[in-house]
Design a protein around this motif. Structure first.
Motif, mmCIF file in Angstrom:
data_model
loop_
_atom_site.group_PDB
_atom_site.id
_atom_site.type_symbol
_atom_site.label_atom_id
_atom_site.label_comp_id
_atom_site.label_asym_id
_atom_site.label_seq_id
_atom_site.Cartn_x
_atom_site.Cartn_y
_atom_site.Cartn_z
ATOM 1 N N TRP A 1 27.637 26.510 33.958
ATOM 2 C CA TRP A 1 26.523 26.807 34.939
ATOM 3 C C TRP A 1 26.880 26.918 36.289
ATOM 4 O O TRP A 1 26.344 27.779 36.927
ATOM 5 C CB TRP A 1 25.413 25.591 34.887
ATOM 6 N N VAL A 2 27.747 26.078 36.874
ATOM 7 C CA VAL A 2 28.160 26.706 38.204
ATOM 8 C C VAL A 2 29.108 27.651 38.418
ATOM 9 O O VAL A 2 28.506 28.332 39.390
ATOM 10 C CB VAL A 2 28.979 25.207 38.697
ATOM 11 N N CYS A 3 29.719 28.032 37.210
ATOM 12 C CA CYS A 3 30.398 29.377 37.593
ATOM 13 C C CYS A 3 29.122 30.722 37.501
ATOM 14 O O CYS A 3 29.619 31.443 38.128
ATOM 15 C CB CYS A 3 31.386 29.488 36.131
ATOM 16 N N LEU A 4 28.305 30.608 36.779
ATOM 17 C CA LEU A 4 27.193 31.400 36.572
ATOM 18 C C LEU A 4 26.615 31.498 38.169
ATOM 19 O O LEU A 4 26.281 32.654 38.561
ATOM 20 C CB LEU A 4 26.156 31.239 35.615
ATOM 21 N N LEU A 5 26.444 30.424 38.616
ATOM 22 C CA LEU A 5 25.764 30.313 40.037
ATOM 23 C C LEU A 5 26.559 30.882 41.033
ATOM 24 O O LEU A 5 26.141 31.682 41.838
ATOM 25 C CB LEU A 5 25.239 28.895 40.579
ATOM 26 N N VAL A 6 27.995 30.747 41.038
ATOM 27 C CA VAL A 6 28.783 31.223 41.949
ATOM 28 C C VAL A 6 28.845 32.901 41.765
ATOM 29 O O VAL A 6 28.865 33.329 42.553
ATOM 30 C CB VAL A 6 30.216 30.589 41.681
ATOM 31 N N ALA B 1 26.557 34.707 40.279
ATOM 32 C CA ALA B 1 25.295 35.472 40.465
ATOM 33 C C ALA B 1 24.890 35.531 42.153
ATOM 34 O O ALA B 1 24.333 36.692 42.664
ATOM 35 C CB ALA B 1 24.207 34.877 39.900
ATOM 36 N N PHE B 2 25.316 34.425 42.742
ATOM 37 C CA PHE B 2 24.832 34.365 44.191
ATOM 38 C C PHE B 2 26.007 34.099 45.137
ATOM 39 O O PHE B 2 25.632 33.732 46.266
ATOM 40 C CB PHE B 2 23.875 32.996 44.312
#
Length: 491
Positions: free
Chosen positions: A102-107, A109-110
């Protein structure tokens, strides 16, 4: 022959394996770095994976590392399932996969995607409202189905974007997560049905069936060096999506082979002589053909042998700080960003070094800030752990028996002989006087010293395998073509 297979003449995998002193950690770390090295070809220079030509187009460095990841994962996940309840098993697997993802997806994407948009377009106009924008990327891939790989039409001019002919994946390596989760679910079913504990032969049967299907594809292929046919897709399934049939068969065989090796570790001989034979078989099959029939089982044996035969001092790698998963999930986007910024001008070696250092940086941050804190909740909430740690252990009083003296023993022996003689003598009415035993004193009560509890060892299995081979998936509302594999050239 039976004695040889029982390990009476040769050391077995069970005899040589130690939960504390094994090389699984260093092997996983080396395989994660091997995937980044293999991806340097397509991501940095638009070429095939490193090792594809050397291995006769049957495999490459990244795919071999992928096979090793699933083999090790099958061994360690099965070992964890044998020592856990279903609730503990499910909690451990979810905490190992999703927080870091989840943190990797956030990093991605944003952080990565906006920087790429600014570099390519000079502004963020149309970035946030794109049909495949960062918010869609996050919500679509939240449960690791990985149905969307590009973000806002970016990375089309990178070397990998030129291969696929359009916007390319930001993190194509995450395609294997659905296979990991599916195999974890199968092990969970085996735990619920008690197959792992009571009927391990069922795992051996499943492994044999998968190998038989691989042999069928091998003998029906046009040449000995042909890759397995694709056989279409399996699914889609709820939450996880569709699975490529050829990858499901190949990765499932390696995972089940690792599980069977754990269940029958006491029957598998582990000797240097067999390792040499396995090495000759693997190298010969890679050069001459027949890798999937001969070289794949030989490769599996070599990985297990290396895990127990490498020097014990290497076992400290990955025991306290496991950066393998972080290197896996951040390696691909780091390589894409370096390629976007023109990292190819440093040459292949320079590009690989920059990719490894960048992936390691994010892996260290991911482990210390996300993964390790999340793994602390495997046994319950943090507050409950603090309460358990704050309890004062009060030792229970233990009764210490009084030592038997020689005089007391002789007295009891004399009484026993007298009673036995009285039963067999009819003329004697009065039994002769016997030496009376001294009165037994009351046993003192002493407090036994508290024993130090041995710390429970936990396995931090990473089971997540960095390589990129997404297949085509269809989502509601439109069709999205996932990027072509970076592990193998487009077929």
């Amino acid at each position: 022959m039976q004695a040889w297979f029982n390990g009476q003449r040769s050391p077995t995998l069970q005899g040589r394996y130690s939960a504390q002193h094994n090389a699984f950690g260093v092997l996983r770390l080396a395989m994660a770095c091997g995937v980044i090295i293999a991806h340097a070809g397509p991501l940095g220079f638009g070429q095939s994976n490193v090792g594809a030509a050397t291995f006769g187009r049957q495999s490459d460095l990244g795919t071999m590392c992928l096979y090793g990841f699933f083999l090790i994962s099958g061994y360690l996940i099965t070992d964890s399932a044998l020592r856990s309840t279903l609730r503990q098993y499910v909690r451990a697997r979810l905490l190992r996969v999703f927080p870091g993802l989840w943190v990797c997806l956030l990093v991605t994407a944003f952080v990565f995607a906006p920087l790429a948009a600014l570099y390519e377009n000079g502004n963020l106009h149309g970035f946030w409202g794109h049909p495949e924008g960062p918010f869609d990327y996050l919500t679509t891939n939240f449960l690791a189905s990985m149905e969307q790989f590009p973000i806002s039409g970016l990375l089309a001019d990178t070397p990998y974007g030129l291969i696929v002919g359009g916007p390319s994946a930001f993190d194509g390596a995450l395609w294997t997560l659905r296979y990991d989760l599916a195999f974890y679910g199968i092990v969970g079913i085996l735990v619920v049905t008690s197959v792992l504990h009571r009927a391990p032969r069922a795992v051996l049967v499943l492994t044999s069936v998968c190998y038989a299907l691989i042999l069928r594809d091998f003998f029906t292929a046009p040449t000995w060096s042909s890759r397995p046919p694709q056989h279409g897709a399996i699914g889609p399934f709820p939450l996880l999506g569709a699975f490529a049939a050829d990858w499901t068969l190949m990765l499932g065989f390696l995972f089940l082979l690792g599980a069977a090796a754990r269940l029958y570790a006491h029957r598998i001989p582990m000797t240097s002589r067999l390792a040499v034979l396995a090495g000759v078989a693997m190298v010969g099959s890679l050069w001459l053909g027949g890798f999937f029939a001969i070289g794949l089982p030989a490769f599996a044996y070599l990985v297990l042998f290396a895990a127990v035969a490498l020097p014990k001092r290497l076992s400290v790698i990955g025991r306290r700080h496991d950066y393998t998963y972080g290197i896996y999930i951040y390696g691909f986007p780091v390589q894409q960003m370096i390629a976007l910024l023109g990292g190819a001008r440093f040459g292949m070696v320079g590009y690989i070094v920059l990719s490894l250092l960048g992936a390691l940086l994010f892996a260290v941050l991911s482990w210390h800030l996300v993964e390790r804190p999340a793994l602390g909740f495997k046994t319950g909430s943090g507050r409950a752990r603090h309460r358990r740690a704050g309890r004062v252990a009060v030792p229970r009083p233990t009764l210490i028996p009084t030592p038997v003296t020689v005089a007391g023993a002789e007295a009891r022996a004399g009484t026993t002989r007298h009673r036995a003689g009285a039963r067999h003598s009819r003329s004697t009415k009065v039994a002769p006087a016997a030496t009376t035993a001294p009165r037994r004193t009351k046993r003192p009560i002493e407090t036994a010293p508290a024993f130090l509890a041995a710390p429970v060892r936990t396995k931090k299995d990473l089971s997540f395998i960095p390589v990129t081979t997404p297949t085509a998936h269809t989502r509601s509302g439109g069709s999205h073509r996932a990027p072509t594999t970076a592990t193998t050239p487009p077929r």
